[in-house]
Design an enzyme around this catalytic site. Structure first.
Site, PDB file in Angstrom:
ATOM      1  N   ASN A 299      -5.820   2.732 -12.886  1.00 47.03           N
ATOM      2  CA  ASN A 299      -4.826   1.772 -12.371  1.00 47.03           C
ATOM      3  C   ASN A 299      -3.432   2.364 -12.525  1.00 47.03           C
ATOM      4  O   ASN A 299      -3.159   3.065 -13.498  1.00 47.03           O
ATOM      5  CB  ASN A 299      -4.924   0.470 -13.186  1.00 47.03           C
ATOM      6  CG  ASN A 299      -3.899  -0.565 -12.766  1.00 47.03           C
ATOM      7  OD1 ASN A 299      -3.760  -0.868 -11.574  1.00 47.03           O
ATOM      8  ND2 ASN A 299      -3.168  -1.104 -13.727  1.00 47.03           N
TER       9      ASN A 299
ATOM     10  N   ASP B 175      -4.373  -3.804 -18.668  1.00 52.00           N
ATOM     11  CA  ASP B 175      -3.463  -2.669 -18.949  1.00 52.00           C
ATOM     12  C   ASP B 175      -3.738  -2.041 -20.315  1.00 52.00           C
ATOM     13  O   ASP B 175      -2.854  -1.380 -20.885  1.00 52.00           O
ATOM     14  CB  ASP B 175      -1.983  -3.088 -18.835  1.00 52.00           C
ATOM     15  CG  ASP B 175      -1.643  -3.589 -17.436  1.00 52.00           C
ATOM     16  OD1 ASP B 175      -2.163  -3.026 -16.459  1.00 52.00           O
ATOM     17  OD2 ASP B 175      -0.874  -4.550 -17.326  1.00 52.00           O
TER      18      ASP B 175
ATOM     19  N   GLY C 207       0.776  -1.235   0.000  1.00 44.95           N
ATOM     20  CA  GLY C 207       0.000   0.000   0.000  1.00 44.95           C
ATOM     21  C   GLY C 207       0.810   1.288   0.000  1.00 44.95           C
ATOM     22  O   GLY C 207       0.339   2.312   0.489  1.00 44.95           O
TER      23      GLY C 207
ATOM     24  N   GLU D 170     -11.692  -3.816 -20.315  1.00 44.59           N
ATOM     25  CA  GLU D 170     -11.682  -5.287 -20.232  1.00 44.59           C
ATOM     26  C   GLU D 170     -10.333  -5.895 -20.643  1.00 44.59           C
ATOM     27  O   GLU D 170     -10.093  -7.087 -20.399  1.00 44.59           O
ATOM     28  CB  GLU D 170     -12.834  -5.866 -21.068  1.00 44.59           C
ATOM     29  CG  GLU D 170     -12.685  -5.799 -22.572  1.00 44.59           C
ATOM     30  CD  GLU D 170     -12.885  -4.400 -23.171  1.00 44.59           C
ATOM     31  OE1 GLU D 170     -13.122  -3.439 -22.412  1.00 44.59           O
ATOM     32  OE2 GLU D 170     -12.784  -4.277 -24.410  1.00 44.59           O
TER      33      GLU D 170
ATOM     34  N   ALA E 218       8.218   8.059  -9.899  1.00 45.27           N
ATOM     35  CA  ALA E 218       7.108   8.083 -10.862  1.00 45.27           C
ATOM     36  C   ALA E 218       5.753   7.748 -10.214  1.00 45.27           C
ATOM     37  O   ALA E 218       4.861   8.588 -10.166  1.00 45.27           O
ATOM     38  CB  ALA E 218       7.402   7.138 -12.014  1.00 45.27           C
TER      39      ALA E 218
ATOM     40  N   ASN F 258       1.401   3.042  -2.600  1.00 48.26           N
ATOM     41  CA  ASN F 258       0.657   3.969  -3.470  1.00 48.26           C
ATOM     42  C   ASN F 258      -0.581   4.526  -2.755  1.00 48.26           C
ATOM     43  O   ASN F 258      -0.936   5.684  -2.944  1.00 48.26           O
ATOM     44  CB  ASN F 258       0.279   3.298  -4.786  1.00 48.26           C
ATOM     45  CG  ASN F 258       1.437   3.308  -5.768  1.00 48.26           C
ATOM     46  OD1 ASN F 258       1.771   4.343  -6.333  1.00 48.26           O
ATOM     47  ND2 ASN F 258       2.080   2.157  -5.925  1.00 48.26           N
TER      48      ASN F 258
ATOM     49  N   HIS G 153       0.415   1.270 -13.205  1.00 51.45           N
ATOM     50  CA  HIS G 153       1.219   0.142 -13.680  1.00 51.45           C
ATOM     51  C   HIS G 153       2.683   0.569 -13.713  1.00 51.45           C
ATOM     52  O   HIS G 153       2.992   1.661 -14.220  1.00 51.45           O
ATOM     53  CB  HIS G 153       0.750  -0.306 -15.070  1.00 51.45           C
ATOM     54  CG  HIS G 153       1.512  -1.488 -15.560  1.00 51.45           C
ATOM     55  ND1 HIS G 153       1.271  -2.763 -15.095  1.00 51.45           N
ATOM     56  CD2 HIS G 153       2.558  -1.578 -16.416  1.00 51.45           C
ATOM     57  CE1 HIS G 153       2.127  -3.596 -15.656  1.00 51.45           C
ATOM     58  NE2 HIS G 153       2.920  -2.900 -16.462  1.00 51.45           N
TER      59      HIS G 153
HETATM   60  C1  GAR Z   1       3.212  -1.067  -7.441  1.00 54.67           C
HETATM   61  O1  GAR Z   1       4.511  -1.022  -7.950  1.00 54.67           O
HETATM   62  C2  GAR Z   1       2.197  -1.060  -8.558  1.00 54.67           C
HETATM   63  O2  GAR Z   1       2.575  -0.257  -9.640  1.00 54.67           O
HETATM   64  C3  GAR Z   1       2.189  -2.503  -8.945  1.00 54.67           C
HETATM   65  O3  GAR Z   1       2.217  -3.189  -7.709  1.00 54.67           O
HETATM   66  C4  GAR Z   1       2.936  -2.408  -6.748  1.00 54.67           C
HETATM   67  C5  GAR Z   1       2.097  -2.246  -5.501  1.00 54.67           C
HETATM   68  O4  GAR Z   1       2.821  -1.620  -4.484  1.00 54.67           O
HETATM   69  N1  GAR Z   1       1.038  -2.839  -9.731  1.00 54.67           N
HETATM   70  C6  GAR Z   1       1.071  -3.704 -10.736  1.00 54.67           C
HETATM   71  O5  GAR Z   1       2.064  -4.319 -11.050  1.00 54.67           O
HETATM   72  C7  GAR Z   1      -0.245  -3.868 -11.474  1.00 54.67           C
HETATM   73  N2  GAR Z   1      -0.059  -4.552 -12.723  1.00 54.67           N
HETATM   74  P1  GAR Z   1       2.097  -0.912  -3.257  1.00 54.67           P
HETATM   75  O6  GAR Z   1       1.143  -1.928  -2.642  1.00 54.67           O
HETATM   76  O7  GAR Z   1       3.231  -0.578  -2.324  1.00 54.67           O
HETATM   77  O8  GAR Z   1       1.381   0.317  -3.775  1.00 54.67           O
END
Ligand code: GAR
Length: 204
Positions: free
Chosen positions: A111, A154, A15, A151, A183, A17, A113
């Site tokens: 989302n 990404d 978490g 759907e 980023a 982000n 990515h």
């Molecule tokens: C992040 O790096 C996010 O971009 C990635 O998972 C991580 C979650 O970290 N998401 C993906 O790869 C989705 N395809 P977090 O729980 O510390 O935010």
């Protein structure tokens, strides 16, 4: 005070982000929307503790416990409706959502990515695997993308991207951390603010 867009953040892990969104809300970078609800697909996700520490309502909805994708999404939709959610942020949410779900929330799900889409994205590209693939290919620049969710994994419309240089001595772990810091934690709150403003202006 003027109305804010009601945001739900869906998470599966640490978490960071989610934390960036919470911090942006405190600093006023995210000012047109407010996080009302956090839903974790994993009851042990540390993201749930971050929500608790910040007084945000939180729930765990596990696909395994629900028994089917349909029941899993039904329980999520019930929460989204209960909290009058305007849009959903997927912040490290690792369960793929069905086409029915994404169509129901068309241009209402974003989302983050950890690559510059269309590179290193789609089925199987998540977390550290994305950075392993970027290093294996030998690209010199990677980054992060915030996009609308449709759907196609990404595959939705791109909202914001930010590039990050790869260093010769990078490992997947060092690269992941730098992409997050330079980023992801910047563009996700910026995109949440942009989408909040757009939703509020459409409701006027
Ligand atoms: C992040 O790096 C996010 O971009 C990635 O998972 C991580 C979650 O970290 N998401 C993906 O790869 C989705 N395809 P977090 O729980 O510390 O935010």
């Amino acid at each position: 005070m003027s109305r804010k867009a009601n945001i739900a953040v869906l998470v599966s892990g640490g978490g960071t982000n989610l934390q960036a969104l919470i911090d942006a809300q405190k600093k006023g970078v995210l000012k047109s929307g407010e996080i009302r609800l956090v839903i974790a697909s994993n009851p042990n996700a540390y993201a749930l503790q971050r929500a608790e520490q910040n007084g945000i309502d939180r729930f765990a909805v596990s696909k395994k416990a629900c028994g089917s994708q349909q029941e899993f999404e039904k329980q999520i939709i019930e929460l989204l409706e209960r909290y009058h959610i305007d849009f959903i942020v997927l912040a490290g949410f690792l369960t793929v959502l069905s086409a029915d779900f994404t169509a129901r929330y068309d241009h209402r799900i974003i989302n983050i990515h950890p690559s510059l889409i269309p590179s290193f994205c789609g089925d199987g590209f998540y977390g550290l695997r994305v950075h392993e693939a970027a290093l294996a290919k030998g690209v010199k620049v990677t980054g992060a993308t915030v996009h609308y969710v449709n759907e196609i994994p990404d595959g939705g419309e791109i909202i914001l991207q930010k590039a990050v240089n790869i260093r010769p001595d990078d490992t997947p772990e060092t690269l992941q951390k730098r992409v997050m810091r330079l980023a992801e934690w910047k563009i996700l709150p910026q995109a949440a603010e942009l989408v909040s403003q757009k939703i509020l202006s459409e409701q006027k």
